[in-house]
Scaffold this motif. Structure first.
Motif, mmCIF file in Angstrom:
data_model
loop_
_atom_site.group_PDB
_atom_site.id
_atom_site.type_symbol
_atom_site.label_atom_id
_atom_site.label_comp_id
_atom_site.label_asym_id
_atom_site.label_seq_id
_atom_site.Cartn_x
_atom_site.Cartn_y
_atom_site.Cartn_z
ATOM 1 N N GLN A 100 50.365 65.303 91.157
ATOM 2 C CA GLN A 100 51.253 66.409 90.789
ATOM 3 C C GLN A 100 52.692 66.176 91.202
ATOM 4 N N PHE A 101 52.875 65.584 92.391
ATOM 5 C CA PHE A 101 54.226 65.452 92.938
ATOM 6 C C PHE A 101 54.695 64.002 93.068
ATOM 7 N N ASN A 102 53.897 63.056 92.580
ATOM 8 C CA ASN A 102 54.258 61.634 92.654
ATOM 9 C C ASN A 102 54.501 61.201 94.097
ATOM 10 N N LEU A 103 53.519 61.471 94.956
ATOM 11 C CA LEU A 103 53.604 61.131 96.370
ATOM 12 C C LEU A 103 52.663 59.971 96.691
ATOM 13 N N PRO A 104 53.002 59.134 97.676
ATOM 14 C CA PRO A 104 52.160 57.973 98.014
ATOM 15 C C PRO A 104 50.981 58.365 98.900
ATOM 16 N N LEU A 105 50.111 59.230 98.387
ATOM 17 C CA LEU A 105 48.977 59.758 99.132
ATOM 18 C C LEU A 105 47.673 59.399 98.433
ATOM 19 N N ALA A 106 46.579 59.398 99.194
ATOM 20 C CA ALA A 106 45.260 59.206 98.581
ATOM 21 C C ALA A 106 44.189 59.585 99.593
ATOM 22 N N TYR A 107 43.198 60.305 99.110
ATOM 23 C CA TYR A 107 42.041 60.615 99.951
ATOM 24 C C TYR A 107 41.174 59.372 100.063
ATOM 25 N N ASP A 108 40.604 59.153 101.257
ATOM 26 C CA ASP A 108 39.709 58.030 101.492
ATOM 27 C C ASP A 108 38.460 58.578 102.170
ATOM 28 N N CYS A 109 37.397 58.677 101.393
ATOM 29 C CA CYS A 109 36.172 59.311 101.876
ATOM 30 C C CYS A 109 35.631 58.664 103.140
ATOM 31 N N GLN A 110 35.536 57.337 103.143
ATOM 32 C CA GLN A 110 34.945 56.664 104.300
ATOM 33 C C GLN A 110 35.848 56.775 105.535
ATOM 34 N N ALA A 111 37.143 56.611 105.350
ATOM 35 C CA ALA A 111 38.055 56.740 106.486
ATOM 36 C C ALA A 111 38.013 58.155 107.045
ATOM 37 N N ASP A 112 37.903 59.140 106.164
ATOM 38 C CA ASP A 112 37.800 60.526 106.589
ATOM 39 C C ASP A 112 36.544 60.734 107.432
ATOM 40 N N GLN A 113 35.404 60.305 106.938
ATOM 41 C CA GLN A 113 34.146 60.521 107.642
ATOM 42 C C GLN A 113 34.085 59.732 108.953
ATOM 43 N N ASP A 114 34.543 58.494 108.920
ATOM 44 C CA ASP A 114 34.498 57.674 110.127
ATOM 45 C C ASP A 114 35.426 58.223 111.204
ATOM 46 N N SER A 115 36.634 58.633 110.818
ATOM 47 C CA SER A 115 37.581 59.159 111.811
ATOM 48 C C SER A 115 37.080 60.483 112.387
ATOM 49 N N TRP A 116 36.387 61.276 111.581
ATOM 50 C CA TRP A 116 35.844 62.533 112.107
ATOM 51 C C TRP A 116 34.736 62.258 113.132
ATOM 52 N N MET A 117 33.882 61.287 112.853
ATOM 53 C CA MET A 117 32.845 60.925 113.818
ATOM 54 C C MET A 117 33.468 60.428 115.124
ATOM 55 N N GLN A 118 34.520 59.631 115.016
ATOM 56 C CA GLN A 118 35.168 59.134 116.224
ATOM 57 C C GLN A 118 35.890 60.256 116.971
ATOM 58 N N LEU A 119 36.433 61.225 116.226
ATOM 59 C CA LEU A 119 37.042 62.382 116.875
ATOM 60 C C LEU A 119 35.994 63.135 117.692
ATOM 61 N N LYS A 120 34.820 63.353 117.128
ATOM 62 C CA LYS A 120 33.763 64.067 117.845
ATOM 63 C C LYS A 120 33.389 63.332 119.132
ATOM 64 N N SER A 121 33.281 62.011 119.055
ATOM 65 C CA SER A 121 32.961 61.218 120.242
ATOM 66 C C SER A 121 34.064 61.316 121.290
ATOM 67 N N PHE A 122 35.292 61.260 120.824
ATOM 68 C CA PHE A 122 36.460 61.344 121.720
ATOM 69 C C PHE A 122 36.476 62.675 122.454
ATOM 70 N N LEU A 123 36.285 63.779 121.738
ATOM 71 C CA LEU A 123 36.297 65.097 122.365
ATOM 72 C C LEU A 123 35.155 65.228 123.369
ATOM 73 N N TYR A 124 33.987 64.726 122.999
ATOM 74 C CA TYR A 124 32.861 64.751 123.926
ATOM 75 C C TYR A 124 33.212 64.023 125.224
ATOM 76 N N GLU A 125 33.829 62.873 125.085
ATOM 77 C CA GLU A 125 34.173 62.057 126.256
ATOM 78 C C GLU A 125 35.198 62.737 127.158
ATOM 79 N N ILE A 126 36.267 63.270 126.568
ATOM 80 C CA ILE A 126 37.345 63.820 127.414
ATOM 81 C C ILE A 126 36.998 65.183 128.002
ATOM 82 N N PHE A 127 36.068 65.899 127.369
ATOM 83 C CA PHE A 127 35.712 67.230 127.857
ATOM 84 C C PHE A 127 34.506 67.258 128.776
ATOM 85 N N LYS A 128 33.772 66.155 128.874
ATOM 86 C CA LYS A 128 32.531 66.194 129.645
ATOM 87 C C LYS A 128 32.760 66.164 131.146
ATOM 88 N N LYS A 129 33.967 65.854 131.563
ATOM 89 C CA LYS A 129 34.253 65.760 133.000
ATOM 90 C C LYS A 129 34.586 67.123 133.578
#
Length: 280
Positions: free
Chosen positions: A251-280
């Motif tokens: 619509q706006f001619n922007l250099p953007l693109a959704y990436d399904c695998q990067a989205d899912q993988d980064s979300w899984m790593q976010l969950k692991s990261f939050l678990y790690e930093i909050f468990k202490k």
């Protein structure tokens, strides 16, 4: 959920936490699911200097004592539906989530020109950005269901730039996570100043975050001694976590693109990261 094609990922820097995030992700998949109550979201007013901001607070309605909280700093569009969705996803994990209004008044941009002007006003004024973020942080800390000692912040695109700035100046947070955010700064982290663990996700195909910017960021973090990890997704472009990115690009001619695998993988790593930093 839409199936994704497997690709190879590039991890330029090894994690500097007590356990490998990849192992934590595997462990989390084996944990028995917990039954939660209704996820409730509401728009709330809170002051930031002389400005009334309108954030979005989301949490599980089931009383479970004080819980960790995660601030969500949106893309340049403002407190839109995508930011609220991400907050709801965090609330479903058991956190109190709060979408930060960086513009005031709950303004949501509809066009890139408008979004760019508003984002530039915040990114170009550190005092303003810090005031808006700190106001949201103070509001979250006052919530009865929040453990004020366990708070993190995640940011998307321009929001990623904001959370990294807050980490660089030593804001008292357990961690910050940037998704496809700018890494440039005129206030680099100083040795011993960073309190938050830092996790950054970017794509190698992101024209808005060039390789030189990445190299400077890695050097800055290494010299500062900050606990950080940088994850690069091969070929991923800007806004790779947002399913609306392809529509915006067309619509706006922007250099953007959704990436399904990067989205899912980064979300899984976010969950692991939050678990790690909050468990202490």
């Amino acid at each position: 959920m839409k199936a994704c094609v497997r690709r190879y990922w590039n991890y330029p820097l090894q994690p500097r936490y007590s356990r490998l995030l990849s192992l934590l992700a595997a462990l989390l998949l084996c944990v028995t699911s917990v039954a939660y109550g209704e996820i409730v979201g509401q728009t709330v007013d809170y002051p930031a200097g002389s400005t009334i901001c309108k954030g979005y607070l989301v949490e599980d309605s089931t009383p479970t004592g004080r819980r960790p909280a995660v601030l969500v700093v949106p893309e340049w569009w403002g407190v839109n539906e995508y930011a609220r969705k991400r907050a709801a996803m965090l609330a479903k994990l058991g956190y109190v989530a709060f979408v930060v209004d960086m513009y005031g008044g709950g303004v949501v941009a509809e066009h890139p020109a408008e979004a760019g002007r508003m984002a530039a006003r915040v990114s170009g004024n550190h005092a303003l950005a810090e005031e808006r973020f700190q106001a949201a942080l103070a509001f979250v800390r006052r919530q009865s269901g929040v453990d004020s000692t366990r708070i993190a912040a995640v940011g998307y695109s321009s929001g990623g730039e904001v959370v990294l700035h807050m980490a660089r100046i030593g804001t008292d947070l357990r961690g910050v996570v940037s998704f496809h955010g700018s890494l440039a700064t005129d206030t680099p982290a100083l040795p011993g100043e960073v309190k938050a663990n830092i996790l950054v996700f970017n794509g190698t195909g992101d024209r808005l975050v060039p390789p030189e910017q990445v190299r400077n960021f890695l050097d800055e973090m290494t010299l500062s001694g900050a606990p950080f990890r940088y994850v690069a997704y091969v070929g991923a472009k800007h806004s790779f976590t947002n399913p609306e990115a392809d529509r915006y690009a067309e619509q706006f001619n922007l250099p953007l693109a959704y990436d399904c695998q990067a989205d899912q993988d980064s979300w899984m790593q976010l969950k692991s990261f939050l678990y790690e930093i909050f468990k202490k």
